[in-house]
Write a protein that holds these residues in place. Structure first.
Motif, mmCIF file in Angstrom:
data_model
loop_
_atom_site.group_PDB
_atom_site.id
_atom_site.type_symbol
_atom_site.label_atom_id
_atom_site.label_comp_id
_atom_site.label_asym_id
_atom_site.label_seq_id
_atom_site.Cartn_x
_atom_site.Cartn_y
_atom_site.Cartn_z
ATOM 1 N N THR A 468 1.217 -0.999 0.123
ATOM 2 C CA THR A 468 -0.032 0.413 -0.150
ATOM 3 C C THR A 468 0.774 1.389 0.099
ATOM 4 O OG1 THR A 468 0.302 0.088 2.768
ATOM 5 C CG2 THR A 468 -1.267 -1.389 1.434
ATOM 6 N N LYS A 503 -2.566 4.013 -3.411
ATOM 7 C CA LYS A 503 -2.256 2.479 -3.847
ATOM 8 C C LYS A 503 -2.847 1.549 -2.710
ATOM 9 C CE LYS A 503 0.632 -1.432 -4.291
ATOM 10 N NZ LYS A 503 1.377 -2.260 -4.969
ATOM 11 N N PRO A 504 -3.914 0.991 -2.331
ATOM 12 C CA PRO A 504 -5.448 1.274 -4.407
ATOM 13 C C PRO A 504 -5.395 2.861 -3.495
ATOM 14 C CG PRO A 504 -5.739 -0.296 -2.096
ATOM 15 C CD PRO A 504 -4.369 0.197 -1.454
ATOM 16 N N ALA A 506 -4.988 2.817 -6.766
ATOM 17 C CA ALA A 506 -4.386 3.109 -8.100
ATOM 18 C C ALA A 506 -2.645 1.651 -7.654
ATOM 19 C CB ALA A 506 -3.045 4.416 -7.819
ATOM 20 N N THR A 507 -1.475 2.513 -8.265
ATOM 21 C CA THR A 507 -0.254 1.004 -7.915
ATOM 22 C C THR A 507 0.937 2.472 -8.012
ATOM 23 O OG1 THR A 507 -0.177 0.890 -10.435
ATOM 24 C CG2 THR A 507 -0.975 -1.107 -9.067
#
Ligand code: XMP
Length: 511
Positions: A468, A503-504, A506-507
């Motif tokens: 994360t 993230k999350p 997104a990465t």
């Protein structure tokens, strides 16, 4: 030398690895095993900890291992789900709580005479994360602590060395969590805290000597922390019989190949730098699919590495910088196998055809421990503090297809950003940072001219393990200066944006 070991049984909690790390911060070696694969050599462990879980003990799917070899036979600490598990299946009662208990709480009642709470006072802040609550203690249970909302926040089972807590001592927000683990492991379970970085180095070097003898070992250096620390450990054990290969895939940061190679040579390593940039660029030509790009790079790397390894006469071992998070067998919170989100080409190693025996000296360590081990061997701080950098390098930061010109542009942008972070004393406050070259041209004006050029995105994140991540609130002045520098100095770029996604969902990387 044998060290006392602690077994952590994982019920799938997001915090299980944190438990292991906190225990290790006490210089105590701990291992994580899935709840349904209890090691058969249970006598080798001095104490056992049960983790939390996303499951409920009340559901049909409750995780329900047989603890008869552990209960009342070994000191046992049950955390969250573990505490509910002991209550629910041993004569107590667990029910849904009226409110979901999540976040900070304070211990409002503590049985301070207990060794378990030594040095911890009423009011101590703890971290809760559960939706069931223990209504009634199990048979022989004795209440040790409460909070405002949770009556049975900690209990013990009389005539056993079994303790249970509803809160999470492994989470930093539990202010005395480490003290509590120390009380249980050292004070109650009599575990000896002698697992230090120095001891690790001494023992690993001896083990490697015994295992490898006079054989030759080949190791691929990446410039990153793990492979570098693995190399230094092996170098201590077998000296010049360690053959290191450092491949330039043409997708490294600006000047990285030359400067890192020099550093390796300065450390006395027997290292060969191989410039295979052209081969990688050929392999990537015209490819814009992220996974296919990764695979093409993985294949090219294996070919280059294999060619080089074959030049080393009689080499029989392949060393890898694999670390503990890569090998922990995890319990999936959804019950199924966890999805492969991105194919990390360096996980899983090299193919069989190399026919080499594998040696992985860091297989038992977390990343922060790898750094501590490196520091204890006197390794360069700058090298140990380097941000993680993906194996496929800039290829997954150039969205779409790769050309030498795009790599050059991104290297320039990245260098301005990273050097700026260092100059502004921000580099060590960020877990990972980099720039992305977007497949977008946009309109700008420079002087009197209209431009139609590339846009780059800067990304800087905080994280502990990359699973994360949060974007970092970099100072506006820094962003302003960096953006100016990039647009003024890097030909072909007329727009800079900053990525503010976590993230999350997104990465960290954009591909
Ligand atoms: P993501 O983008 O998945 O990244 O949030 C998490 C961490 O993994 C790194 N990463 C990779 N490392 N090969 C690697 O060796 C890869 O294909 C790869 N993809 C992502 C990323 O840099 C971050 O540290």
């Amino acid at each position: 030398m044998q060290h006392d070991k602690v077994l952590i049984l994982d019920f799938g909690s997001q915090y299980t690895q944190l438990i292991a790390r906190r225990v290790r911060e006490l210089n105590i070696y701990s291992e994580i095993h899935p709840f349904n694969k209890i090691p058969t050599n249970i006598d080798d462990y001095k104490a056992v900890i049960l983790s939390g879980s996303p499951f409920s003990v009340r559901g049909d799917e409750a995780l329900h291992p047989d603890l008869s070899d552990i209960r009342a036979k070994k000191p046992l600490l049950a955390v969250c789900y573990g505490a509910q598990y002991l209550a629910h299946f041993s004569g107590g009662n667990v029910a849904p709580s009226n409110t979901r208990e999540y976040g900070r709480a304070n211990l409002s009642y503590i049985k301070e005479s207990e060794a378990f709470f030594k040095g911890i006072s009423e009011g101590s802040q703890v971290w809760m994360s559960h939706s069931d609550t223990i209504k009634e203690l199990p048979t022989n249970g004795e209440l040790l602590a409460s909070t405002h909302d949770v009556q049975n926040a900690a209990y013990k089972i009389n005539r056993e060395t079994t303790f249970a807590i509803q809160f999470h001592p492994e989470v930093y927000h539990s202010k005395d969590g480490k003290q509590l683990l120390e009380n249980f492991l050292i004070g109650i379970a009599n575990v000896t805290p002698d697992w230090t970085p120095n001891a690790f180095v001494e023992e690993t070097v001896e083990d490697l000597k015994a295992k490898i003898g006079n054989d030759k070992v080949v190791l691929g250096l990446s410039g990153g922390v793990d492979s570098s620390v693995a190399a230094i450990l092996l170098h201590k054990a077998i000296g010049k019989n360690l053959y290191c290969i450092f491949v330039n895939n043409g997708l490294l940061r600006k000047n990285e190949f030359e400067s890192v190679l020099k550093q390796y040579e300065g450390m006395g390593l027997n290292v060969k730098g191989v410039d295979a940039s052209a081969r990688f660029l050929d392999a990537l030509a015209g490819e814009s699919d992220p996974e296919k790009k990764r695979k093409a790079i993985g294949r090219a790397f294996i070919e280059v590495f294999d060619d080089e390894a074959h030049l080393i006469e009689d080499v029989t071992w392949l060393a890898q910088g694999t670390i503990y998070p890569d090998v922990i067998e995890s319990v999936s919170a959804t019950g199924g196998p966890s999805a492969t989100i991105k194919s990390h080409h360096n996980v899983g190693g090299l193919p069989d055809f190399m026919k080499l025996k594998i040696v992985e000296p860091l297989k038992a360590l977390f990343k922060d421990e790898v750094r501590r081990v490196g520091a204890s061997m006197g390794m360069n701080k700058e090298l140990l503090g380097r941000h993680p950098f993906p194996g496929p390098g800039l290829a997954i930061r150039i969205l779409g297809d790769i050309t030498a010109e795009k790599v050059r542009i991104l290297q320039e942008v990245d260098a301005i950003f990273i050097n700026g972070l260092k100059e502004w004393d921000l580099y060590d406050k960020v877990w990972q940072a980099g720039a992305m070259l977007l497949p977008v041209n946009s309109v700008g004006v420079m002087g009197d001219e209209r431009t139609y050029e590339k846009c780059v995105a800067l990304r800087a994140v905080e994280s502990t393990d990359g699973m994360t991540a949060d974007w970092v609130n970099l100072p506006y002045e820094f962003l302003q200066k960096t953006s100016n520098d990039i647009i003024n100095k890097v030909k072909g770029v007329n727009r800079v944006v900053y990525d503010i996604s976590s993230k999350p969902p997104a990465t960290i990387e954009w591909e």
